[in-house]
Design a protein around this motif. Structure first.
Motif, mmCIF file in Angstrom:
data_model
loop_
_atom_site.group_PDB
_atom_site.id
_atom_site.type_symbol
_atom_site.label_atom_id
_atom_site.label_comp_id
_atom_site.label_asym_id
_atom_site.label_seq_id
_atom_site.Cartn_x
_atom_site.Cartn_y
_atom_site.Cartn_z
ATOM 1 N N TYR A 2 0.838 -1.190 0.000
ATOM 2 C CA TYR A 2 0.000 0.000 0.000
ATOM 3 C C TYR A 2 0.878 1.246 0.000
ATOM 4 N N THR A 3 0.603 2.150 -0.937
ATOM 5 C CA THR A 3 1.425 3.363 -1.047
ATOM 6 C C THR A 3 0.762 4.590 -0.435
ATOM 7 N N GLY A 4 -0.508 4.465 -0.018
ATOM 8 C CA GLY A 4 -1.187 5.590 0.621
ATOM 9 C C GLY A 4 -1.773 6.591 -0.365
ATOM 10 N N THR A 5 -1.944 6.181 -1.613
ATOM 11 C CA THR A 5 -2.459 7.116 -2.614
ATOM 12 C C THR A 5 -3.886 6.773 -3.051
ATOM 13 N N LEU A 6 -4.559 5.931 -2.316
ATOM 14 C CA LEU A 6 -5.898 5.500 -2.706
ATOM 15 C C LEU A 6 -6.855 6.682 -2.850
ATOM 16 N N ILE A 7 -6.879 7.561 -1.869
ATOM 17 C CA ILE A 7 -7.784 8.707 -1.913
ATOM 18 C C ILE A 7 -7.443 9.608 -3.098
ATOM 19 N N GLN A 8 -6.168 9.894 -3.295
ATOM 20 C CA GLN A 8 -5.761 10.735 -4.417
ATOM 21 C C GLN A 8 -6.133 10.068 -5.755
ATOM 22 N N ASP A 9 -5.951 8.753 -5.828
ATOM 23 C CA ASP A 9 -6.315 8.040 -7.052
ATOM 24 C C ASP A 9 -7.820 8.105 -7.305
ATOM 25 N N LEU A 10 -8.608 7.957 -6.248
ATOM 26 C CA LEU A 10 -10.063 8.046 -6.393
ATOM 27 C C LEU A 10 -10.493 9.449 -6.810
ATOM 28 N N ILE A 11 -9.895 10.446 -6.198
ATOM 29 C CA ILE A 11 -10.218 11.827 -6.560
ATOM 30 C C ILE A 11 -9.867 12.093 -8.023
ATOM 31 N N ALA A 12 -8.714 11.626 -8.446
ATOM 32 C CA ALA A 12 -8.302 11.816 -9.837
ATOM 33 C C ALA A 12 -9.268 11.114 -10.793
ATOM 34 N N THR A 13 -9.738 9.946 -10.416
ATOM 35 C CA THR A 13 -10.688 9.213 -11.253
ATOM 36 C C THR A 13 -12.011 9.957 -11.358
ATOM 37 N N VAL A 14 -12.492 10.458 -10.252
ATOM 38 C CA VAL A 14 -13.753 11.212 -10.251
ATOM 39 C C VAL A 14 -13.605 12.487 -11.077
ATOM 40 N N GLU A 15 -12.500 13.190 -10.920
ATOM 41 C CA GLU A 15 -12.285 14.417 -11.677
ATOM 42 C C GLU A 15 -12.220 14.129 -13.178
ATOM 43 N N ALA A 16 -11.574 13.047 -13.558
ATOM 44 C CA ALA A 16 -11.507 12.672 -14.973
ATOM 45 C C ALA A 16 -12.897 12.344 -15.504
ATOM 46 N N ALA A 17 -13.694 11.653 -14.711
ATOM 47 C CA ALA A 17 -15.064 11.326 -15.125
ATOM 48 C C ALA A 17 -15.902 12.598 -15.271
ATOM 49 N N GLU A 18 -15.725 13.540 -14.353
ATOM 50 C CA GLU A 18 -16.455 14.804 -14.440
ATOM 51 C C GLU A 18 -16.058 15.579 -15.689
ATOM 52 N N ARG A 19 -14.783 15.607 -16.007
ATOM 53 C CA ARG A 19 -14.332 16.303 -17.219
ATOM 54 C C ARG A 19 -14.925 15.644 -18.463
ATOM 55 N N GLY A 20 -14.939 14.329 -18.478
ATOM 56 C CA GLY A 20 -15.525 13.619 -19.614
ATOM 57 C C GLY A 20 -17.008 13.911 -19.756
ATOM 58 N N ALA A 21 -17.720 13.924 -18.642
ATOM 59 C CA ALA A 21 -19.156 14.220 -18.675
ATOM 60 C C ALA A 21 -19.404 15.652 -19.136
ATOM 61 N N LEU A 22 -18.570 16.575 -18.701
ATOM 62 C CA LEU A 22 -18.716 17.968 -19.110
ATOM 63 C C LEU A 22 -18.467 18.126 -20.609
ATOM 64 N N ARG A 23 -17.436 17.458 -21.124
ATOM 65 C CA ARG A 23 -17.163 17.510 -22.560
ATOM 66 C C ARG A 23 -18.338 16.930 -23.352
#
Length: 56
Positions: A2-23
């Motif tokens: 475990y590298t401790g980046t789970l939350i950051q990875d989840l946030i990045a995934t959500v942000e990418a999904a939001e950008r895709g939905a906005l486009r």
């Protein structure tokens, strides 16, 4: 390990999904606007043709 980046990875995934939905939403809105513009132009052209149909 475990590298401790789970939350950051989840946030990045959500942000990418939001950008895709906005486009996608913007693309759909542009397409609807083009369709509306064409409908207005067609309607206006059809009205003008009716005006001049009996003029000859």
């Amino acid at each position: 390990m475990y590298t401790g980046t789970l939350i950051q990875d989840l946030i990045a995934t959500v942000e990418a999904a939001e950008r895709g939905a906005l486009r996608q939403k913007q693309a759909e809105e542009q397409e609807l606007q083009r369709m509306f513009d064409l409908q207005i132009r067609f309607s206006h052209a059809a009205q003008q043709e009716r005006i001049f149909a009996g003029a000859a």
